[in-house]
Design an enzyme around this catalytic site. Sequence first.
Site, PDB file in Angstrom:
ATOM      1  N   SER A 101       0.833  -1.203   0.000  1.00  0.00           N
ATOM      2  CA  SER A 101       0.000   0.000   0.000  1.00  0.00           C
ATOM      3  C   SER A 101       0.867   1.252   0.000  1.00  0.00           C
ATOM      4  CB  SER A 101      -0.934   0.005   1.213  1.00  0.00           C
ATOM      5  OG  SER A 101      -1.856  -1.046   1.156  1.00  0.00           O
ATOM      6  N   HIS A 143      -3.402   6.674   2.712  1.00  0.00           N
ATOM      7  CA  HIS A 143      -3.773   5.278   2.990  1.00  0.00           C
ATOM      8  C   HIS A 143      -5.132   5.206   3.670  1.00  0.00           C
ATOM      9  CE1 HIS A 143      -3.454   1.439   5.382  1.00  0.00           C
ATOM     10  NE2 HIS A 143      -3.142   1.005   4.178  1.00  0.00           N
ATOM     11  N   ARG A 154       0.237   8.185   5.274  1.00  0.00           N
ATOM     12  CA  ARG A 154      -0.787   7.525   6.090  1.00  0.00           C
ATOM     13  C   ARG A 154      -2.161   8.154   5.863  1.00  0.00           C
ATOM     14  NH1 ARG A 154      -0.782   3.727   9.741  1.00  0.00           N
ATOM     15  NH2 ARG A 154       1.446   3.711  10.139  1.00  0.00           N
TER      16      ARG A 154
END
Length: 236
Positions: free
Chosen positions: A40, A66, A63
């Site tokens: 990812s 994500h 993040r």
Amino acid sequence: MPTTRSGRNLSTGKAETSVTSDTIPAYTYEKDPSAIYRQSFSIVREEAELSHLPEDLRPAAIRLIHACGMTDLPRDLAWSDGVTDAARRAFANGAPVFCDVEMVAHGIIASRLAKETHIVCTLNDASVPDRARKLGTTRSAAAVELWRDRLEGAVVAVGNAPTALFHLLEMIAAGGPKPALILGFPVGFVGAAESKDALIANPFAIPFLAVTGRRGGSAMAAAAVNALAAGLPEET
């Protein structure tokens, strides 16, 4: 050969086919959590433009992407100089983390914070509804009043309610205590963009990280806390 059972739904009169164990499809997908994270984050780095961000802020951007699946998010990020340093100091000191809603609080990975760190959401405190009526505002904004005694030097993560962020800034402007940093991610169509604009323009020299415009949400606010507290440990 695989078998199925057929019948008729008595309430709708429609024919139905039930799946037996012999017909369960065999899906092929990644099951290793570490591999999922690595892949990812690798995809994010390939597809997202991060070059305009300070090096120490890129883990937070990764993040955040994500958390929402939007690789164009970095273009809408806004931050103050030194926000990552302010976050590191606050987390190292075990500063409390105040959240506007439970979804933000539950998205924070407590194991990455100092043991003495308290993750606090006061939205469901019994006094909040009455406070909201007296103040003529939302429960989310009224709940911020309960942060006063511990707000100095704290981390604030707002992921849902623009009124919470607005009220926090009003409280500080009136002489209230200042947090160590504010993570501004209110989401929505009424006041969300404006509340984050107010945070970005704040005259109180409070470090901040925010996403401009209508986008935001609890997952992003929690992701920002997790990244600023620990970077991307899944990659190590």
